[in-house]
Design an enzyme around this catalytic site. Structure first.
Site, PDB file in Angstrom:
ATOM      1  N   CYS A  45      38.088 105.073  56.767  1.00  0.00           N
ATOM      2  CA  CYS A  45      38.284 103.658  56.429  1.00  0.00           C
ATOM      3  C   CYS A  45      36.953 102.940  56.253  1.00  0.00           C
ATOM      4  O   CYS A  45      36.106 102.980  57.154  1.00  0.00           O
ATOM      5  CB  CYS A  45      39.100 102.996  57.551  1.00  0.00           C
ATOM      6  N   TRP A  78      48.099 104.408  62.772  1.00  0.00           N
ATOM      7  CA  TRP A  78      47.048 105.411  62.837  1.00  0.00           C
ATOM      8  C   TRP A  78      47.299 106.264  64.091  1.00  0.00           C
ATOM      9  O   TRP A  78      47.773 105.771  65.110  1.00  0.00           O
ATOM     10  CB  TRP A  78      45.681 104.750  62.950  1.00  0.00           C
ATOM     11  N   THR A 112      45.852  98.342  62.297  1.00  0.00           N
ATOM     12  CA  THR A 112      44.652  98.565  61.501  1.00  0.00           C
ATOM     13  C   THR A 112      43.482  99.068  62.337  1.00  0.00           C
ATOM     14  O   THR A 112      43.428  98.883  63.549  1.00  0.00           O
ATOM     15  CB  THR A 112      44.224  97.266  60.788  1.00  0.00           C
ATOM     16  N   VAL A 113      42.547  99.707  61.656  1.00  0.00           N
ATOM     17  CA  VAL A 113      41.253 100.056  62.236  1.00  0.00           C
ATOM     18  C   VAL A 113      40.183  99.329  61.424  1.00  0.00           C
ATOM     19  O   VAL A 113      40.378  99.083  60.228  1.00  0.00           O
ATOM     20  CB  VAL A 113      41.000 101.581  62.198  1.00  0.00           C
ATOM     21  N   TYR A 176      40.316  97.604  45.864  1.00  0.00           N
ATOM     22  CA  TYR A 176      41.733  97.666  46.225  1.00  0.00           C
ATOM     23  C   TYR A 176      42.577  96.846  45.251  1.00  0.00           C
ATOM     24  O   TYR A 176      43.709  97.215  44.930  1.00  0.00           O
ATOM     25  CB  TYR A 176      41.939  97.156  47.659  1.00  0.00           C
TER      26      TYR A 176
END
Length: 332
Positions: A45, A78, A112-113, A176
């Site tokens: 990521c 995740w 999220t990370v 993105y």
């Protein structure tokens, strides 16, 4: 990162993160303490890669432990696929969502990370990736290594913020916007915005080694993680194909400069990067086949940017080698 596509086909990112901060004075209930928190990341990521780089540049390895999720995830969360038994050895959880739910049992948003977890309670503290790295620079100073760089110097903060804002909206998020566009018009517009911004930053870097001032700053970290993924992923997978990074001379030389600087390239795992994008984004790549290329050996070639002057770490010094358990495969 949580995302959705709007009705007109334009990609829109959900940016409403957990905004709790870990600060020196603990005003949000989470004071800076060595050993108390765990940074959860995935090398794939770009947003997490920022936190990995900043933690390493500042020498926070002993103060802030790190947990690595695998390069892929399912719709739920995740996961800690890289650890024995698929369980994080410190938090004792198989999914990052478990830490989110520990604090917010009905947490409705994406998992999220990067995220920082309070180890004693097992509860997630923050996943606000933009503020997180700034706080590592400004709130964790007690635990910075000797010779750590000033990544967010007070005298340059306004300029860093301005440059970083455009990099985020037009480049970090711009790729993105191209990749997840839901219509031809939206994709075309996103493509034009992206390359307009890349041309702008290339012009800015023609006569100066770094984005702001004469040393590495937060702005360089934020741009680098997108550039590192450009040719392996964004050029083809996200349809950002006007030019490869290696065909944009200024940006290609600029990207190789930090890549060859301790703390940057030694955090980049190209294998995991490609696995993540090509396997997880089955709507874009339904076969989930991961391409063998591109040739990455060019990252190690001479960049010549020293001729522009500048001092990567200012009055400080580079970090030492990565600690055991945090090394990535070296390019050959």
């Amino acid at each position: 990162m949580a995302t959705y596509v709007a009705g007109a086909g334009e990609f829109t990112r959900d940016t409403n993160y957990i905004s709790t901060r870990i600060t020196a004075d603990g005003r949000d209930g989470y004071p800076v303490e060595a050993g108390r928190y765990r940074l959860i990341v995935a090398r794939a990521c770009p947003w997490a890669n920022r936190a990995i780089i900043v933690r390493r540049l500042l020498g926070l390895e002993d103060a802030l432990s790190i947990g690595f999720c695998g390069p892929t995830h399912d719709e739920r969360s995740w996961t800690f696929d890289l650890d024995p038994g698929g369980v994080d050895p410190v938090l004792k959880i198989p999914r990052l969502q478990d830490a989110y739910f520990k604090r917010f049992p009905d947490y409705p948003k994406g998992i999220t990370v990067p995220a920082i977890v309070d180890v004693p309670t097992g509860a997630g503290v923050t996943d606000d990736f933009a503020q997180m790295t700034l706080d590592l620079s400004t709130e964790w100073t007690t635990y910075h290594r000797e010779g750590a760089p000033e990544l967010y110097p007070e005298r340059l903060r306004d300029e860093i913020d301005d440059v970083s804002k455009r990099i985020y909206t037009e480049i970090n998020n711009g790729v993105y916007r191209c990749g997840f566009a839901g219509s031809q018009d939206a994709c075309d517009a996103a493509y034009d915005r992206l390359f307009t911004a890349l041309d702008w930053v290339g012009d800015r870097l023609t006569g100066q080694r770094y984005l702001v001032g004469d040393t590495i700053t937060e702005a360089d970290v934020r741009l680098f993680t997108t550039l590192a993924r450009f040719d392996p992923v964004y050029h083809g997978h996200f349809k950002c194909n006007r030019s490869r990074l290696c065909e944009m001379p200024v940006l290609w030389a600029y990207a190789r400069d930090p890549f060859q600087t301790p703390g940057f390239g030694d955090t980049v795992d190209f294998v995991q990067i490609k696995q993540h994008y090509y396997i997880v984004h089955a709507d874009i790549n339904p076969t989930r086949i991961v391409p063998k290329g591109p040739d990455l050996s060019g990252w190690l070639t001479d960049h010549g940017r020293e001729a522009l002057g500048g001092r990567p770490f200012g009055d400080g010094m580079p970090p030492g080698p990565p600690v055991d358990g945090e090394r990535v495969p070296a390019l050959s």
